[in-house]
Structures are given as C-alpha cells and as structure tokens.
Design a protein around this motif. Structure first.
Motif, short mmCIF file in Angstrom:
data_model
loop_
_atom_site.label_atom_id
_atom_site.label_comp_id
_atom_site.label_asym_id
_atom_site.label_seq_id
_atom_site.Cartn_x
_atom_site.Cartn_y
_atom_site.Cartn_z
N VAL A 175 0.84 -1.20 0.00
CA VAL A 175 0.00 0.00 0.00
C VAL A 175 0.87 1.25 0.00
O VAL A 175 0.62 2.20 -0.76
CB VAL A 175 -0.97 0.01 1.20
N LEU A 176 1.91 1.25 0.83
CA LEU A 176 2.78 2.43 0.92
C LEU A 176 3.53 2.68 -0.39
O LEU A 176 3.60 3.82 -0.86
CB LEU A 176 3.79 2.25 2.06
N VAL A 177 4.07 1.64 -0.99
CA VAL A 177 4.83 1.79 -2.23
C VAL A 177 3.93 2.23 -3.39
O VAL A 177 4.24 3.19 -4.11
CB VAL A 177 5.59 0.49 -2.58
N VAL A 178 2.81 1.54 -3.55
CA VAL A 178 1.91 1.85 -4.68
C VAL A 178 1.30 3.24 -4.51
O VAL A 178 1.27 4.04 -5.46
CB VAL A 178 0.81 0.77 -4.81
N SER A 179 0.85 3.55 -3.31
CA SER A 179 0.25 4.87 -3.07
C SER A 179 1.29 5.97 -3.19
O SER A 179 1.00 7.06 -3.72
CB SER A 179 -0.42 4.91 -1.69
N GLY A 180 2.51 5.69 -2.70
CA GLY A 180 3.58 6.68 -2.84
C GLY A 180 3.93 6.95 -4.29
O GLY A 180 4.13 8.10 -4.70
N ALA A 181 4.00 5.87 -5.09
CA ALA A 181 4.30 6.04 -6.52
C ALA A 181 3.19 6.81 -7.23
O ALA A 181 3.46 7.73 -8.02
CB ALA A 181 4.47 4.66 -7.18
N ALA A 182 1.93 6.46 -6.93
CA ALA A 182 0.80 7.17 -7.54
C ALA A 182 0.79 8.63 -7.13
O ALA A 182 0.54 9.52 -7.95
CB ALA A 182 -0.52 6.49 -7.14
N ALA A 183 1.11 8.91 -5.86
CA ALA A 183 1.16 10.30 -5.38
C ALA A 183 2.28 11.07 -6.08
O ALA A 183 2.10 12.24 -6.44
CB ALA A 183 1.36 10.33 -3.86
N GLY A 184 3.42 10.42 -6.30
CA GLY A 184 4.51 11.08 -7.01
C GLY A 184 4.14 11.46 -8.43
O GLY A 184 4.41 12.58 -8.87
N ILE A 185 3.49 10.53 -9.13
CA ILE A 185 3.04 10.81 -10.50
C ILE A 185 2.02 11.94 -10.50
O ILE A 185 2.07 12.85 -11.34
CB ILE A 185 2.46 9.54 -11.16
N ALA A 186 1.09 11.89 -9.54
CA ALA A 186 0.05 12.92 -9.46
C ALA A 186 0.66 14.29 -9.15
O ALA A 186 0.21 15.31 -9.70
CB ALA A 186 -0.98 12.55 -8.40
N ALA A 187 1.67 14.31 -8.29
CA ALA A 187 2.32 15.60 -7.94
C ALA A 187 2.99 16.20 -9.17
O ALA A 187 2.89 17.41 -9.41
CB ALA A 187 3.33 15.37 -6.82
N VAL A 188 3.67 15.36 -9.96
CA VAL A 188 4.30 15.84 -11.20
C VAL A 188 3.24 16.36 -12.16
O VAL A 188 3.38 17.45 -12.74
CB VAL A 188 5.14 14.72 -11.85
N LEU A 189 2.15 15.61 -12.30
CA LEU A 189 1.05 16.02 -13.19
C LEU A 189 0.45 17.34 -12.73
O LEU A 189 0.16 18.23 -13.55
CB LEU A 189 -0.01 14.92 -13.23
N LEU A 190 0.26 17.49 -11.42
CA LEU A 190 -0.30 18.72 -10.87
C LEU A 190 0.62 19.90 -11.15
O LEU A 190 0.17 20.97 -11.60
CB LEU A 190 -0.53 18.58 -9.36
N LEU A 191 1.91 19.71 -10.94
CA LEU A 191 2.87 20.81 -11.21
C LEU A 191 2.88 21.18 -12.68
O LEU A 191 2.94 22.36 -13.03
CB LEU A 191 4.27 20.39 -10.76
N GLN A 192 2.82 20.18 -13.55
CA GLN A 192 2.77 20.45 -15.00
C GLN A 192 1.53 21.27 -15.35
O GLN A 192 1.61 22.23 -16.13
CB GLN A 192 2.76 19.15 -15.79
N ASN A 193 0.39 20.89 -14.77
CA ASN A 193 -0.86 21.59 -15.08
C ASN A 193 -0.89 22.99 -14.50
O ASN A 193 -1.50 23.90 -15.07
CB ASN A 193 -2.06 20.79 -14.58
#
Length: 196
Positions: A175-193
């Motif tokens: 849960v920690l690894v998958v959620s952390g990876a998803a959060a990292g991708i989302a943070a990059v996407l948010l910054l791009q947007n």
C-alpha cells in the motif's frame, strides 16, 4: 458495427490506454489498499466512480454543465493525491469490519468520479460532433469505460497478488509503495498543469 458497439469500444479504449494515464493512476491509487480476495469491494469502488463520472459526463456532453477544462486538469491529480493520502493514513489498519470505512471510500470515489467525468466529456464531445440525441452513445461509452476500468483493476489486483504471495511482501508495504508512486506521478502532473 453498430453505434452502440462503436462507442463501447471508444469508451473501453479511452480508459484502457496509456494516454489516459491520469485515470489509470487514479485507479491504481483506488485499488492499492485491497487484495484479490476483496474484489467485491473493489468492484463497488469502481462502480461508484463510474456512477459519479457518468453523471457529469452526461451533463457536460449534453451541454447542461459548463466548466473550465484547465481547472478540471488541476483537480484530477488532486483527487489522486487525496486518495493516496487516505491510503497512506490507513496503511496497516484492519478496516474489514468497520461499516463506515466501507461507505466512505465509495462515496469519495463517486465524488471524485464527478471530476473525472468532466475530464472525459471533452473527448466525448469531440467524437460526437453535432449529434443531437447522443443518449445511446453516452450509455455505450460509459459501459465501455466501466469495462476498461474493471479490466485495469483486475490487472492491478493480480499484480498485487503476485507481489504479496510470490515476493512475500507485507500488505502495508504494498500500500505504501503503490500509493507513494501514484502520489509522485500525481504531484508531477499537478505541477505540469499549474505551470502550463
């Protein structure tokens, strides 16, 4: 091929492709806390998400709701980050026998589905063009998206099963690894947007 089959395929392949990676990452975050034996809960979550996005998809496609696409592109990664935050907060807790915990993620998935439905609507409006009564098309597209989502979550649950069984990983770590990876991708996407 019938109109229904055409839009069913369009819905399926709209979600089941790498260009829809923001929605794929959301599904990954949504499924992260669950194992294959809890597939019914996952189907309930995905269906709640589908109900939410079906409402706004229909309203926006039919012209009843107007929205700023830029705001939706910012809100989509925020829904992923919030889902990951909930996962990280609850990682390692046994929530199987807490009825409120059953209901809360479903409600949250439906609410987040409202946001994602607006994201889907711009694509569908382009496909429909000037169609005056796209009810059948909307239904077929939504069914296609749901089928695509169910296939994706099946793959996620299978991957989780393999990692948890074969690699003997702890569920909390998964849960920690998958959620952390998803959060990292989302943070990059948010910054791009935010910066585009």
């Amino acid at each position: 091929m019938s109109v229904f089959q055409t839009y069913l395929q369009l819905g399926f392949f709209h979600i089941f492709n790498l260009q829809a990676y923001d929605h794929l990452v959301f599904l990954l975050a949504l499924c992260a806390p669950y194992v294959a034996a809890e597939w019914r809960r996952v189907v309930a979550l995905v269906t709640s998400f589908t109900l939410g996005h079906s409402i706004t998809l229909a309203l926006a496609t039919l012209g009843f709701v107007q929205y700023n696409p830029r705001i939706i592109e910012i809100l989509i990664p925020i829904t992923i980050l919030l889902t990951c935050g909930l996962n990280l907060r609850r990682a390692g807790q046994d929530t199987r026998h807490q009825p409120l915990v059953w209901a809360a993620p479903n409600l949250l998935a439906a609410v987040f589905g409202l946001v994602h439905g607006l994201g889907f609507s711009s694509y569908l409006r382009e496909l429909l063009g000037q169609s005056s009564r796209p009810v059948l098309e909307l239904l077929a597209f939504n069914v296609g998206v749901e089928l695509g989502q169910l296939l994706i979550v099946t793959l996620i649950l299978l991957l989780g099963f393999v990692v948890l069984r074969a690699a003997r990983a702890a569920r909390r770590d998964w849960v920690l690894v998958v959620s952390g990876a998803a959060a990292g991708i989302a943070a990059v996407l948010l910054l791009q947007n935010l910066t585009s």
